[in-house]
Design a protein around this motif. Structure first.
Motif, PDB file in Angstrom:
ATOM      1  N   ALA A 176       0.610  -1.293  -0.145  1.00  0.00           N
ATOM      2  CA  ALA A 176       0.198   0.203  -0.116  1.00  0.00           C
ATOM      3  C   ALA A 176       0.731   1.039  -0.029  1.00  0.00           C
ATOM      4  O   ALA A 176       2.000   1.255   0.578  1.00  0.00           O
ATOM      5  CB  ALA A 176      -0.833   0.168   1.271  1.00  0.00           C
ATOM      6  N   ALA A 177       0.346   2.358  -0.495  1.00  0.00           N
ATOM      7  CA  ALA A 177       1.063   3.599  -0.315  1.00  0.00           C
ATOM      8  C   ALA A 177       0.502   4.437   0.602  1.00  0.00           C
ATOM      9  O   ALA A 177      -0.741   4.621   0.914  1.00  0.00           O
ATOM     10  CB  ALA A 177       0.917   4.376  -1.766  1.00  0.00           C
ATOM     11  N   GLY A 184       3.601  16.400  12.657  1.00  0.00           N
ATOM     12  CA  GLY A 184       3.509  17.344  11.514  1.00  0.00           C
ATOM     13  C   GLY A 184       4.482  16.983  10.374  1.00  0.00           C
ATOM     14  O   GLY A 184       4.508  17.895   9.308  1.00  0.00           O
ATOM     15  N   VAL A 185       5.375  16.047  10.434  1.00  0.00           N
ATOM     16  CA  VAL A 185       6.330  15.866   9.375  1.00  0.00           C
ATOM     17  C   VAL A 185       5.895  14.684   8.466  1.00  0.00           C
ATOM     18  O   VAL A 185       5.557  13.538   9.084  1.00  0.00           O
ATOM     19  CB  VAL A 185       7.558  15.433  10.030  1.00  0.00           C
ATOM     20  CG1 VAL A 185       8.732  15.169   8.821  1.00  0.00           C
ATOM     21  CG2 VAL A 185       8.251  16.585  10.717  1.00  0.00           C
ATOM     22  N   VAL A 186       5.702  14.899   7.287  1.00  0.00           N
ATOM     23  CA  VAL A 186       5.114  13.854   6.340  1.00  0.00           C
ATOM     24  C   VAL A 186       6.035  12.988   5.835  1.00  0.00           C
ATOM     25  O   VAL A 186       7.076  13.241   5.081  1.00  0.00           O
ATOM     26  CB  VAL A 186       4.283  14.391   5.193  1.00  0.00           C
ATOM     27  CG1 VAL A 186       3.624  13.577   4.322  1.00  0.00           C
ATOM     28  CG2 VAL A 186       3.286  15.326   5.791  1.00  0.00           C
ATOM     29  N   HIS A 187       5.721  11.600   5.920  1.00  0.00           N
ATOM     30  CA  HIS A 187       6.570  10.531   5.291  1.00  0.00           C
ATOM     31  C   HIS A 187       5.818   9.629   4.582  1.00  0.00           C
ATOM     32  O   HIS A 187       4.781   9.093   4.757  1.00  0.00           O
ATOM     33  CB  HIS A 187       7.201   9.538   6.412  1.00  0.00           C
ATOM     34  CG  HIS A 187       7.814  10.283   7.608  1.00  0.00           C
ATOM     35  ND1 HIS A 187       9.296  10.366   7.386  1.00  0.00           N
ATOM     36  CD2 HIS A 187       7.532  10.848   8.697  1.00  0.00           C
ATOM     37  CE1 HIS A 187       9.638  10.846   8.630  1.00  0.00           C
ATOM     38  NE2 HIS A 187       8.559  11.512   9.268  1.00  0.00           N
ATOM     39  N   GLU A 188       6.039   9.803   3.038  1.00  0.00           N
ATOM     40  CA  GLU A 188       5.264   8.906   1.819  1.00  0.00           C
ATOM     41  C   GLU A 188       6.015   7.721   1.760  1.00  0.00           C
ATOM     42  O   GLU A 188       7.335   7.828   1.179  1.00  0.00           O
ATOM     43  CB  GLU A 188       4.980   9.748   1.116  1.00  0.00           C
ATOM     44  CG  GLU A 188       4.076  10.982   1.198  1.00  0.00           C
ATOM     45  CD  GLU A 188       3.520  11.659   0.236  1.00  0.00           C
ATOM     46  OE1 GLU A 188       4.222  11.655  -0.874  1.00  0.00           O
ATOM     47  OE2 GLU A 188       2.575  12.545   0.289  1.00  0.00           O
ATOM     48  N   ARG A 189       5.514   6.495   1.974  1.00  0.00           N
ATOM     49  CA  ARG A 189       6.162   5.321   1.509  1.00  0.00           C
ATOM     50  C   ARG A 189       5.400   4.331   1.215  1.00  0.00           C
ATOM     51  O   ARG A 189       4.091   4.385   1.597  1.00  0.00           O
ATOM     52  CB  ARG A 189       6.773   4.637   3.110  1.00  0.00           C
ATOM     53  CG  ARG A 189       7.765   5.594   4.034  1.00  0.00           C
ATOM     54  CD  ARG A 189       8.906   5.820   3.133  1.00  0.00           C
ATOM     55  NE  ARG A 189       9.927   6.588   4.079  1.00  0.00           N
ATOM     56  CZ  ARG A 189      10.052   8.042   3.935  1.00  0.00           C
ATOM     57  NH1 ARG A 189       9.398   8.810   3.406  1.00  0.00           N
ATOM     58  NH2 ARG A 189      11.079   8.565   4.751  1.00  0.00           N
ATOM     59  N   ALA A 262      -3.468   5.909   3.707  1.00  0.00           N
ATOM     60  CA  ALA A 262      -3.155   4.989   2.763  1.00  0.00           C
ATOM     61  C   ALA A 262      -3.966   5.249   1.480  1.00  0.00           C
ATOM     62  O   ALA A 262      -4.994   5.939   1.722  1.00  0.00           O
ATOM     63  CB  ALA A 262      -3.097   3.521   3.087  1.00  0.00           C
ATOM     64  N   ASP A 263      -3.698   4.747   0.349  1.00  0.00           N
ATOM     65  CA  ASP A 263      -4.294   4.920  -1.116  1.00  0.00           C
ATOM     66  C   ASP A 263      -5.481   3.897  -1.258  1.00  0.00           C
ATOM     67  O   ASP A 263      -6.086   4.059  -2.181  1.00  0.00           O
ATOM     68  CB  ASP A 263      -3.287   4.614  -2.099  1.00  0.00           C
ATOM     69  CG  ASP A 263      -2.812   3.325  -2.151  1.00  0.00           C
ATOM     70  OD1 ASP A 263      -2.753   2.488  -1.011  1.00  0.00           O
ATOM     71  OD2 ASP A 263      -2.016   3.046  -3.195  1.00  0.00           O
ATOM     72  N   ARG A 264      -5.853   2.973   0.058  1.00  0.00           N
ATOM     73  CA  ARG A 264      -6.801   2.422  -0.002  1.00  0.00           C
ATOM     74  C   ARG A 264      -7.344   1.954   1.423  1.00  0.00           C
ATOM     75  O   ARG A 264      -6.644   2.550   2.326  1.00  0.00           O
ATOM     76  CB  ARG A 264      -6.694   0.976  -0.834  1.00  0.00           C
ATOM     77  CG  ARG A 264      -5.664   0.019  -0.032  1.00  0.00           C
ATOM     78  CD  ARG A 264      -5.718  -1.414  -0.880  1.00  0.00           C
ATOM     79  NE  ARG A 264      -4.892  -2.375  -0.273  1.00  0.00           N
ATOM     80  CZ  ARG A 264      -3.484  -2.708  -0.334  1.00  0.00           C
ATOM     81  NH1 ARG A 264      -2.758  -1.805  -1.077  1.00  0.00           N
ATOM     82  NH2 ARG A 264      -2.774  -3.600   0.358  1.00  0.00           N
ATOM     83  N   ALA A 265      -8.492   1.358   1.472  1.00  0.00           N
ATOM     84  CA  ALA A 265      -9.056   0.999   2.991  1.00  0.00           C
ATOM     85  C   ALA A 265      -8.270  -0.028   3.681  1.00  0.00           C
ATOM     86  O   ALA A 265      -8.603  -1.081   3.965  1.00  0.00           O
ATOM     87  CB  ALA A 265     -10.487   0.564   2.892  1.00  0.00           C
ATOM     88  N   VAL A 266      -6.926   0.436   4.110  1.00  0.00           N
ATOM     89  CA  VAL A 266      -6.101  -0.728   4.585  1.00  0.00           C
ATOM     90  C   VAL A 266      -6.468  -0.967   6.153  1.00  0.00           C
ATOM     91  O   VAL A 266      -6.766   0.022   7.100  1.00  0.00           O
ATOM     92  CB  VAL A 266      -4.601  -0.085   4.742  1.00  0.00           C
ATOM     93  CG1 VAL A 266      -3.664  -0.906   5.766  1.00  0.00           C
ATOM     94  CG2 VAL A 266      -4.011  -0.101   3.428  1.00  0.00           C
TER      95      VAL A 266
END
Length: 293
Positions: A176-177, A184-189, A262-266
Motif C-alpha cells: 500500500a502507499a 507534523g512531518v510527512v513520510h510517504e512510503r 493509505a491509498d486504499r482501505a488498509v
C-alpha cells in the motif's frame, strides 16, 4: 493491605482466565489481601467493571490477554486507579514489555509490595471507530490482517496462531502507499505496514520496536517498506529478536502524534481488539496509567 478486584476474561487464550487466577488468588488472600472477582461478558463490560472497582480504590487486576489488558488499561487511563496484570492470553505482550513474571509467587510479590509505576497510553482516533485508549500499539497493514487470522483461528493457539496468521496474510498482501504524518512531518512510503508502538512487543513476543519504552512519552513508528515476499518471510523470523531493524527496508522514527493514511482501505488494529480501516490517528498520553510491575 491492598484491596483487589480481578476482572476476568473467561475465554482468554482459549483457556479459562479463572484457572490462571486461582493460584495467585490463594497467595494474595493468604497474605491478608482482599480479593473480589468479577467476570466480564464483553470488553465494554470489563471496562465498566474496572472503572467501578477503581473508583472504590481497589487495584484492578486484568486477567486475560492483551485485548482485555489494553481495554481495561485504556478505561483506567487518566483516572489515577492502579492496574495489575495477570497474563492469561495468547500474546501477553504488554506484560512482557513490563518484565512481569509468569509464576504466581513472583507475581503475587509484585502485586502486594511494589509501588505503582506511571506508564504511557495511546489515544486512538478514527472516523469509523469510537475514540479509544490502548496500551501496546496501533498497527496498520499486513499485521492487522495477520492478527485477525490469529484471533479467528480454531485450530491453533498462542504463538503458532500468530505465525500461521502472518504467513497467510503475507501470501495475499499487496503493498500500500502510506502517508504517515509524525508530529507534523510527512513520510510517504510504499510498504507492508506501519506500527505506532508504545510497547516493544506485539504478536506474541515479536519485538517489533526493540527501542520502545512504555514511559518515555513517545511512540516508536516502525515502517516496513515494500520488498519481495521471500524477504518479508525472512523479516518475520527477524522479529523474534528485533534484528529486522537492521534491514534497509525497515525505518523507525519517533513522535507524540501519528496519523496514518493509505491509498486504499488498509485495515488497522490496536492491542488485538480494535479492528477498523485507515485513516487513524494515535497520540501518546504520557504517564497516564499507574501499573504494578
Amino acid at each position: 493491605m491492598r484491596q483487589f478486584t480481578a476482572v476476568v476474561n473467561p475465554t482468554a487464550g482459549g483457556s479459562t482466565g479463572a484457572a490462571a487466577l486461582l493460584p495467585l488468588a490463594k497467595l494474595l488472600r493468604e497474605a491478608g489481601a482482599e480479593l473480589e472477582t468479577a467476570y466480564s461478558d464483553s470488553l465494554r463490560h470489563a471496562q465498566e467493571l474496572a472503572r467501578r472497582a477503581g473508583e472504590r480504590g481497589h487495584v484492578v487486576l486484568a486477567v486475560g490477554g492483551d485485548g482485555i489488558v489494553g481495554g481495561i488499561g485504556g478505561a483506567l487511563s487518566g483516572t489515577g486507579a492502579v492496574l495489575g496484570l495477570v497474563p492469561a492470553g495468547r500474546g501477553n505482550d504488554f506484560a512482557r514489555a513490563l518484565g512481569l513474571p509468569t509464576g504466581p509467587a513472583e507475581l503475587a510479590r509484585i502485586l502486594l509490595r511494589n509501588e505503582p509505576r506511571a506508564v504511557d497510553t495511546i489515544e486512538v482516533e478514527s472516523a469509523v471507530h469510537d475514540r479509544t485508549v490502548v496500551l501496546g500499539s496501533v498497527y496498520a497493514g499486513v499485521d492487522a490482517v495477520a492478527n485477525h487470522h490469529a484471533n479467528t483461528s480454531r485450530l491453533l493457539r498462542g504463538p503458532a496462531s500468530y505465525y500461521a496468521g502472518g504467513l497467510r496474510a503475507v501470501a495475499g498482501w499487496r503493498a500500500a502507499a502510506y502517508r504517515v504524518t509524525v508530529d507534523g512531518v510527512v513520510h510517504e512510503r510504499r510498504g507492508y505496514t506501519v506500527v505506532a508502538a508504545n510497547s516493544g512487543y506485539y504478536g506474541s513476543g515479536r519485538a517489533i520496536a526493540p527501542g520502545a519504552r512504555v514511559d518515555d512519552g513517545l511512540l516508536d513508528v516502525v515502517m516496513i517498506h515494500d520488498a519481495p515476499r521471500r524477504l518479508f518471510f525472512a523479516l518475520m523470523n527477524d522479529l523474534k529478536t528485533g534484528a529486522h531493524v537492521e534491514r534497509p527496508q525497515v525505518e523507525i522514527v519517533r513522535g507524540k502524534e501519528i496519523r496514518i493514511e493509505a491509498d486504499r482501505a488498509v485495515p488497522y488494529g490496536a492491542d488485538g481488539e480494535v479492528e477498523a480501516a485507515l485513516p487513524v490517528t494515535a497520540r501518546i498520553r504520557p504517564g497516564a496509567l499507574r501499573v504494578l510491575c
